[in-house]
Motif scaffolding. Structure first.
Motif, mmCIF file in Angstrom:
data_model
loop_
_atom_site.group_PDB
_atom_site.id
_atom_site.type_symbol
_atom_site.label_atom_id
_atom_site.label_comp_id
_atom_site.label_asym_id
_atom_site.label_seq_id
_atom_site.Cartn_x
_atom_site.Cartn_y
_atom_site.Cartn_z
ATOM 1 N N TYR A 1 38.282 37.824 42.555
ATOM 2 C CA TYR A 1 37.375 38.668 41.455
ATOM 3 C C TYR A 1 35.626 37.965 41.590
ATOM 4 O O TYR A 1 35.145 37.500 41.119
ATOM 5 C CB TYR A 1 37.696 37.877 40.446
ATOM 6 C CG TYR A 1 38.982 38.436 39.587
ATOM 7 C CD1 TYR A 1 39.102 38.899 39.177
ATOM 8 C CD2 TYR A 1 40.341 37.245 40.265
ATOM 9 C CE1 TYR A 1 40.844 39.981 39.150
ATOM 10 C CE2 TYR A 1 41.721 37.451 40.406
ATOM 11 C CZ TYR A 1 41.659 39.170 39.429
ATOM 12 O OH TYR A 1 43.015 39.193 38.818
ATOM 13 N N ARG A 2 35.834 38.400 43.558
ATOM 14 C CA ARG A 2 33.998 38.248 43.977
ATOM 15 C C ARG A 2 33.228 39.670 43.730
ATOM 16 O O ARG A 2 31.950 39.606 44.493
ATOM 17 C CB ARG A 2 33.617 36.677 44.760
ATOM 18 C CG ARG A 2 33.959 35.696 44.188
ATOM 19 C CD ARG A 2 33.301 35.113 43.165
ATOM 20 N NE ARG A 2 34.125 33.730 42.825
ATOM 21 C CZ ARG A 2 34.948 33.532 41.723
ATOM 22 N NH1 ARG A 2 35.473 34.541 40.595
ATOM 23 N NH2 ARG A 2 34.907 32.568 41.292
ATOM 24 N N SER A 3 34.001 40.599 43.904
ATOM 25 C CA SER A 3 32.977 41.700 44.092
ATOM 26 C C SER A 3 32.133 42.270 42.592
ATOM 27 O O SER A 3 32.943 41.946 41.392
ATOM 28 C CB SER A 3 33.727 42.700 44.522
ATOM 29 O OG SER A 3 35.478 42.574 44.370
ATOM 30 N N ARG A 4 32.057 43.588 42.887
ATOM 31 C CA ARG A 4 30.833 43.772 41.661
ATOM 32 C C ARG A 4 31.752 45.085 41.288
ATOM 33 O O ARG A 4 31.608 45.774 42.436
ATOM 34 C CB ARG A 4 29.626 44.247 42.158
ATOM 35 C CG ARG A 4 29.194 45.055 40.990
ATOM 36 C CD ARG A 4 27.375 45.519 41.713
ATOM 37 N NE ARG A 4 26.320 45.120 42.435
ATOM 38 C CZ ARG A 4 25.735 44.776 43.498
ATOM 39 N NH1 ARG A 4 24.781 46.870 43.943
ATOM 40 N NH2 ARG A 4 24.433 44.455 43.157
ATOM 41 N N GLU A 5 31.774 45.048 40.492
ATOM 42 C CA GLU A 5 33.150 45.829 39.633
ATOM 43 C C GLU A 5 32.653 47.701 39.854
ATOM 44 O O GLU A 5 33.843 48.395 39.909
ATOM 45 C CB GLU A 5 33.293 45.836 37.972
ATOM 46 C CG GLU A 5 34.452 46.944 37.304
ATOM 47 C CD GLU A 5 33.954 45.649 35.721
ATOM 48 O OE1 GLU A 5 35.431 45.918 35.110
ATOM 49 O OE2 GLU A 5 33.305 46.248 34.853
ATOM 50 N N GLU A 6 31.753 48.092 39.068
ATOM 51 C CA GLU A 6 31.255 49.266 39.737
ATOM 52 C C GLU A 6 31.057 50.050 40.688
ATOM 53 O O GLU A 6 31.625 51.547 41.113
ATOM 54 C CB GLU A 6 29.467 49.375 38.320
ATOM 55 C CG GLU A 6 29.141 49.369 37.467
ATOM 56 C CD GLU A 6 28.986 47.360 36.634
ATOM 57 O OE1 GLU A 6 29.160 47.287 36.155
ATOM 58 O OE2 GLU A 6 29.580 46.526 38.139
ATOM 59 N N ASN A 7 30.853 48.945 41.491
ATOM 60 C CA ASN A 7 30.534 49.482 43.976
ATOM 61 C C ASN A 7 32.235 49.569 43.815
ATOM 62 O O ASN A 7 32.451 50.339 44.148
ATOM 63 C CB ASN A 7 29.788 48.645 44.428
ATOM 64 C CG ASN A 7 28.411 48.882 44.440
ATOM 65 O OD1 ASN A 7 27.553 48.339 43.457
ATOM 66 N ND2 ASN A 7 28.252 48.953 44.609
#
Length: 667
Positions: free
Chosen positions: A107-113
């Motif tokens: 849970y440390r990544s950008r959701e949209e990408n």
């Protein structure tokens, strides 16, 4: 106050990318002929981008330090490439791949990408099949899949243990077509030394011809950094020896923020270190964990006998073996994510159960798989009451068809037959999730400067799922950048060619010439490798699989002192105006010595454990990572201010509207 603008589209997650493509600016075909693009790096991300942009009509220049784009490190990727096609009918979907990637990244990544990555993944397979990439196929001719760590489905497409090589040959063939058309000018044996900015925009590069030592100026309307990751800051890693951070770091020093440098992946299945003579480590594909079972002896006395050569691993009964991943994580077993598997191996070895002479190895055993496949093959061939020898023979044939080249490679390096005795493996530095910060369009904080593939930070969070590196590289190059770069270049239709006889190019060239001459003329006594090895030891011992505040503070001061010693006492034989590989290495190690300090600084400021970043102070009673979502659910993007110690932190807060954030469990 942060100055980051992620340029994330509004609206429903599943429609964001489609709506974004429909609303961004375009460059018409006639105008593309008047626009120049420079691409640094010709691996999967750079090669696919170059081929696609040239096919669209842009004038492309590519730069790589190897003698051919075919020698990019992408060629070393073994196990496969993920795609949400659900060929196995086991419940896979775009959302499932998206969910697994975000969860795998703790849970440390950008959701949209990440959703966009999952969305375009299926197109990658179709593209590569059309190029002739020889993916493995089932008996009926359909493409085959296998599983990788951190997931409960089979979504990994593969070509034996040569997936990266075959995909790179596909991109290289597409590049060659454009080179033949004159749309790509390929500069091999060239290294980018600096980005040139004019009026705040990236407008070219300073490069060095590595064959002659000549400094060159190249201009363009946009520059793309696709130069891979920075794992060699540890000296020993699975990366190619030439892999480096120089292009990304020079971009950082010109204003591109560097994001999450401490997020480094330790791969669990590498051939263990054998001695001080080594200059790199060898990866054994994660695909092996599909069929290999990982274990150590249960009893310490058996460990001692194995190390002394008095006992063979095959002599141990099943009840005397500790299949520790299956014991600790019954739901995922040997297919837990890489960070979990790596820490579990370290824990067993630290407890004294390592099985080689150094005490830093565990077993990866294929005996059970050979038996299972052998019995299946005997049943398929209608062999009644097959002997144990026949079952073993048939099972070996199946394993050889799936992993033969990997087994051959292991035997050549270790001089042991992995069909007969378990492989020895141990974690090693592999992939870097951190990198240049980019927005949704893959543009850095410098207008006109883009970053793709492993060189950027965008898709993997704190830990990368296996077989997702190839997916991101090709997604960025084939299906994302060709759209988003046009949105920026639409404003350059009337700009015309960018001249190189300007004060900005003069200043950038002088800066790099002076730097090279300083290194070449330094009257020191120690080799470049001496400093690289010392840096690698600091990084591995204090910023490696586990970190703590005391060690990180020590690492920061030690790296700074080592950097000062480097400039004072490095010895670079030869001249700056000729082919000089030691000078090349010196420049790259100088950049590693700056990156290493920022790496430690980033790890020190993040007071939590997440994914590949494991702080000893923040762990559960079971030894699992303990996140702090309230205080650290953000991307740490660092702005260069002259010294790594002076870098300024900017935060991009992460919001999850489509996924429930919870404790990451693989039990």
């Amino acid at each position: 106050m942060s100055i980051l603008d992620s340029k994330l589209p509004q609206g429903e997650l599943a429609k964001k990318w489609t709506n974004h493509k429909n609303s961004i600016n375009l460059v018409n075909p006639a105008n593309k002929r008047n626009i120049d693009v420079i691409i640094i790096g010709t691996g999967l991300a750079g090669g696919s981008a170059a081929a696609t942009l040239a096919e669209l009509g842009y004038n492309v220049k590519t730069f790589c330090y190897q003698d051919s784009p075919r020698r990019a490190h992408s060629i070393a990727a073994q196990g496969g490439i993920n795609a949400a096609k659900n060929y196995q009918g086991d419940g896979d979907s775009t959302y499932r791949l998206f969910y697994d990637t975000v969860k795998g990244g703790d849970y440390r990544s950008r959701e949209e990408n990440v959703y966009r990555l999952a969305e375009v993944s299926a197109n990658i397979i179709d593209q590569c099949v059309a190029q002739g990439v020889p993916f493995a196929r089932e008996y009926g001719g359909l493409l085959d899949n296998r599983s990788f760590g951190g997931v409960l489905v089979s979504r990994t497409f593969y070509a034996k243990g040569q997936t990266g090589q075959q995909l790179l040959l596909g991109a290289y063939a597409a590049m060659n077509r454009q080179i033949n058309r004159g749309k790509i000018k390929s500069y091999t044996r060239h290294e980018m030394l600096d980005v040139v900015k004019i009026d705040g925009k990236a407008r070219g590069i300073i490069a060095r011809d590595l064959k002659t030592g000549k400094i060159e100026r190249h201009s363009a309307h946009a520059v793309v950094i696709a130069s891979g990751g920075y794992g060699n800051v540890f000296f020993l890693s699975t990366n190619a020896m030439g892999s480096n951070v120089t292009a990304a770091w020079k971009a950082h020093k010109r204003g591109a923020f560097f994001a999450n440098p401490c997020y480094t992946q330790i791969h669990p299945t590498c051939i263990p270190v054998s001695g001080d003579h080594q200059s790199k480590l060898t990866l054994m594909s994660e695909s092996l964990r599909n069929d290999g079972r990982i274990w150590v002896p249960k009893h310490i006395e058996d460990v001692k006998k194995i190390r002394e050569g008095k006992l063979k691993p095959t002599d141990l009964k099943q009840e005397d073996r500790d299949y520790y991943l299956e014991r600790r994580y019954p739901s995922f077993g040997n297919l837990v994510p890489r960070d979990v598997a790596s820490r579990a191996a370290k824990e067993r070895c630290d407890a004294g159960y390592g099985v080689n002479k150094t005490g830093q190895a565990v077993y990866l055993d294929f005996a059970s798989a050979i038996q299972r496949y052998g019995k299946e093959a005997a049943a398929t061939q209608k062999i009644i009451n097959p002997s144990d020898a026949k079952i073993k023979e048939l099972g070996k044939e199946v394993i050889e068809n799936k992993y033969g080249n990997l087994f051959q490679m292991y035997e050549k390096i270790v001089d042991e037959n992995p069909y007969e005795t378990p492989m020895k493996i141990y974690p090693a530095v592999h992939y870097t999730m951190g990198g240049i910060w980019v927005d949704y369009n893959l543009q850095t904080t410098v207008p006109g400067l883009f970053a793709t593939g492993e060189a950027n930070f965008s898709d993997h969070g704190a830990n990368r799922l296996g077989a997702s590196a190839l997916m991101q590289g090709l997604a960025d190059g084939y299906f994302v950048l060709p759209y988003t770069i046009g949105n920026y270049l639409a404003d350059d239709i009337r700009t015309g060619p960018i001249p190189t006889d300007t004060k900005e190019f003069d200043e950038a060239e002088k800066l790099q010439v002076d730097r090279l001459n300083k290194l070449a003329n330094n009257n020191g006594t120690k080799s470049v490798d001496h400093f690289h090895k010392k840096l690698g030891l600091i990084m591995w011992n204090k910023c490696g699989m586990s970190r703590n505040a005391k060690d990180l503070e020590s690492a920061i001061s030690e790296i700074k002192e080592l950097r000062e010693e480097f400039y004072r006492d490095v010895k670079v034989p030869g001249d700056a105006n000729e082919m000089n590989q030691e000078l090349e290495k010196a420049g790259r190690v100088a950049d590693f010595l700056e990156l290493g300090e920022l790496f430690a600084k980033d790890a020190l400021h993040r007071n939590e454990s997440c994914g590949g970043h494991f702080r000893e102070e923040y762990q559960t009673e079971e030894g699992e990572a303990m996140r702090d979502d309230e205080n650290f659910m953000y991307v740490a993007a660092w702005e260069y201010k002259g010294e790594p110690s002076a870098a300024v932190l900017h935060k991009e807060n992460l919001e999850y509207e489509n996924i429930e954030v919870k404790t990451r469990s693989y039990k």
